[in-house]
Design a protein around this motif. Sequence first.
Motif, PDB file in Angstrom:
ATOM      1  N   GLU A 133      17.223  11.798 -26.221  1.00 15.40           N
ATOM      2  CA  GLU A 133      16.108  11.321 -26.900  1.00 15.40           C
ATOM      3  C   GLU A 133      14.825  11.369 -26.120  1.00 15.40           C
ATOM      4  N   HIS A 134      15.160  11.280 -24.858  1.00 18.16           N
ATOM      5  CA  HIS A 134      14.137  11.371 -23.903  1.00 18.16           C
ATOM      6  C   HIS A 134      13.063  12.705 -23.862  1.00 18.16           C
ATOM      7  N   HIS A 135      13.890  13.694 -24.546  1.00 18.49           N
ATOM      8  CA  HIS A 135      13.188  15.171 -24.707  1.00 18.49           C
ATOM      9  C   HIS A 135      12.472  15.208 -25.798  1.00 18.49           C
ATOM     10  N   SER A 136      12.407  14.046 -26.516  1.00 22.26           N
ATOM     11  CA  SER A 136      11.711  14.287 -28.157  1.00 22.26           C
ATOM     12  C   SER A 136      10.386  14.427 -27.882  1.00 22.26           C
ATOM     13  N   GLY A 137      10.035  15.221 -29.070  1.00 17.99           N
ATOM     14  CA  GLY A 137       8.547  15.323 -29.382  1.00 17.99           C
ATOM     15  C   GLY A 137       7.831  14.772 -30.452  1.00 17.99           C
ATOM     16  N   ALA A 138       9.154  14.615 -31.457  1.00 21.04           N
ATOM     17  CA  ALA A 138       8.935  14.178 -32.850  1.00 21.04           C
ATOM     18  C   ALA A 138      10.168  13.570 -33.145  1.00 21.04           C
ATOM     19  N   PRO A 139      10.364  12.512 -34.029  1.00 20.17           N
ATOM     20  CA  PRO A 139      11.824  11.823 -33.909  1.00 20.17           C
ATOM     21  C   PRO A 139      12.891  12.705 -34.544  1.00 20.17           C
ATOM     22  N   GLY A 140      13.669  12.856 -33.680  1.00 19.38           N
ATOM     23  CA  GLY A 140      14.916  13.792 -33.642  1.00 19.38           C
ATOM     24  C   GLY A 140      14.704  15.068 -33.321  1.00 19.38           C
ATOM     25  N   ILE A 141      13.660  15.555 -32.995  1.00 21.11           N
ATOM     26  CA  ILE A 141      13.365  16.965 -32.615  1.00 21.11           C
ATOM     27  C   ILE A 141      13.003  16.973 -30.990  1.00 21.11           C
ATOM     28  N   ALA A 142      13.633  17.895 -30.552  1.00 20.03           N
ATOM     29  CA  ALA A 142      13.170  18.193 -28.871  1.00 20.03           C
ATOM     30  C   ALA A 142      11.600  18.861 -28.941  1.00 20.03           C
ATOM     31  N   HIS A 143      11.158  18.332 -27.792  1.00 24.35           N
ATOM     32  CA  HIS A 143       9.655  18.766 -27.458  1.00 24.35           C
ATOM     33  C   HIS A 143       9.720  20.337 -27.117  1.00 24.35           C
ATOM     34  N   GLY A 144       8.673  20.748 -27.678  1.00 23.32           N
ATOM     35  CA  GLY A 144       8.628  22.018 -27.421  1.00 23.32           C
ATOM     36  C   GLY A 144       8.581  22.773 -25.974  1.00 23.32           C
ATOM     37  N   GLY A 145       7.919  21.606 -25.079  1.00 29.36           N
ATOM     38  CA  GLY A 145       7.921  21.959 -23.796  1.00 29.36           C
ATOM     39  C   GLY A 145       9.466  21.546 -23.109  1.00 29.36           C
ATOM     40  N   ALA A 146      10.060  20.876 -23.548  1.00 31.64           N
ATOM     41  CA  ALA A 146      11.643  20.593 -23.053  1.00 31.64           C
ATOM     42  C   ALA A 146      12.099  21.971 -23.361  1.00 31.64           C
ATOM     43  N   VAL A 147      12.063  22.510 -24.528  1.00 35.97           N
ATOM     44  CA  VAL A 147      12.845  23.769 -24.908  1.00 35.97           C
ATOM     45  C   VAL A 147      12.282  24.992 -24.028  1.00 35.97           C
ATOM     46  N   ALA A 148      10.979  24.903 -24.061  1.00 34.87           N
ATOM     47  CA  ALA A 148      10.583  26.156 -23.201  1.00 34.87           C
ATOM     48  C   ALA A 148      11.100  26.162 -21.554  1.00 34.87           C
ATOM     49  N   THR A 149      11.270  24.717 -20.996  1.00 30.23           N
ATOM     50  CA  THR A 149      11.774  24.693 -19.771  1.00 30.23           C
ATOM     51  C   THR A 149      13.262  25.125 -19.519  1.00 30.23           C
ATOM     52  N   VAL A 150      13.951  24.726 -20.369  1.00 31.66           N
ATOM     53  CA  VAL A 150      15.292  25.131 -20.560  1.00 31.66           C
ATOM     54  C   VAL A 150      15.329  26.659 -20.686  1.00 31.66           C
ATOM     55  N   VAL A 151      14.722  27.325 -21.741  1.00 35.48           N
ATOM     56  CA  VAL A 151      14.586  28.807 -21.680  1.00 35.48           C
ATOM     57  C   VAL A 151      14.283  29.354 -20.367  1.00 35.48           C
ATOM     58  N   ASP A 152      13.085  28.979 -19.931  1.00 31.81           N
ATOM     59  CA  ASP A 152      12.634  29.397 -18.555  1.00 31.81           C
ATOM     60  C   ASP A 152      13.624  29.530 -17.400  1.00 31.81           C
ATOM     61  N   ASP A 153      14.422  28.409 -17.565  1.00 34.64           N
ATOM     62  CA  ASP A 153      15.134  28.122 -16.325  1.00 34.64           C
ATOM     63  C   ASP A 153      16.812  28.985 -16.710  1.00 34.64           C
ATOM     64  N   VAL A 154      16.948  29.206 -17.785  1.00 34.14           N
ATOM     65  CA  VAL A 154      17.956  30.131 -18.013  1.00 34.14           C
ATOM     66  C   VAL A 154      17.769  31.508 -17.636  1.00 34.14           C
ATOM     67  N   LEU A 155      16.595  31.742 -18.316  1.00 35.69           N
ATOM     68  CA  LEU A 155      16.222  33.155 -17.951  1.00 35.69           C
ATOM     69  C   LEU A 155      15.908  33.491 -16.376  1.00 35.69           C
ATOM     70  N   GLY A 156      15.609  32.610 -15.571  1.00 33.90           N
ATOM     71  CA  GLY A 156      15.709  32.624 -14.168  1.00 33.90           C
ATOM     72  C   GLY A 156      16.863  33.227 -13.662  1.00 33.90           C
ATOM     73  N   PHE A 157      17.906  32.517 -14.046  1.00 37.17           N
ATOM     74  CA  PHE A 157      19.445  32.977 -13.780  1.00 37.17           C
ATOM     75  C   PHE A 157      19.732  34.563 -13.745  1.00 37.17           C
ATOM     76  N   LEU A 158      18.788  35.277 -14.597  1.00 35.18           N
ATOM     77  CA  LEU A 158      19.100  36.618 -14.589  1.00 35.18           C
ATOM     78  C   LEU A 158      18.956  37.302 -13.254  1.00 35.18           C
TER      79      LEU A 158
END
Length: 129
Positions: A58-83
């Motif tokens: 819930e603390h990652h939300s941008g709108a009710p029930g939806i993850a904030h785009g910046g939170a999603v981008a952070t996870v994507v960026d971090d996972v890509l970094g593991f390559l």
Amino acid sequence: MSDDVRAYVASVAQDDFTGVLPAHWPTCLGCGPDNAAGYHLQVRREGEEVVTEHTFAEHHSGAPGIAHGGAVATVVDDVLGFLLFVVRIAGVTRHLEVDYLKPVLIGVPYVVRAKVDSREGRKLWVSCA
């Protein structure tokens, strides 16, 4: 460059990483175990790809029930970094482009998988789904 950073760069270049990969840094926002506000991602190598499971809270939300785009981008960026562990080079993100095809929901587990699409010297083109 600090001795800590030198040691990290050397480990990325030399170790043969398999299974669960080490955090980029103890306080990394995406994967650092010592970051109280972090995502605490645990990423594993599967062949030439990396994969993790993550559920946005819930603390990652941008709108009710939806993850904030910046939170999603952070996870994507971090996972890509593991390559970087797969190709055995150290680096940082130069450009990140995220296409949000549908909302990412709070409380729903997602599998995030990344791969190297092409490489030109140290320059990588990567993708994540």
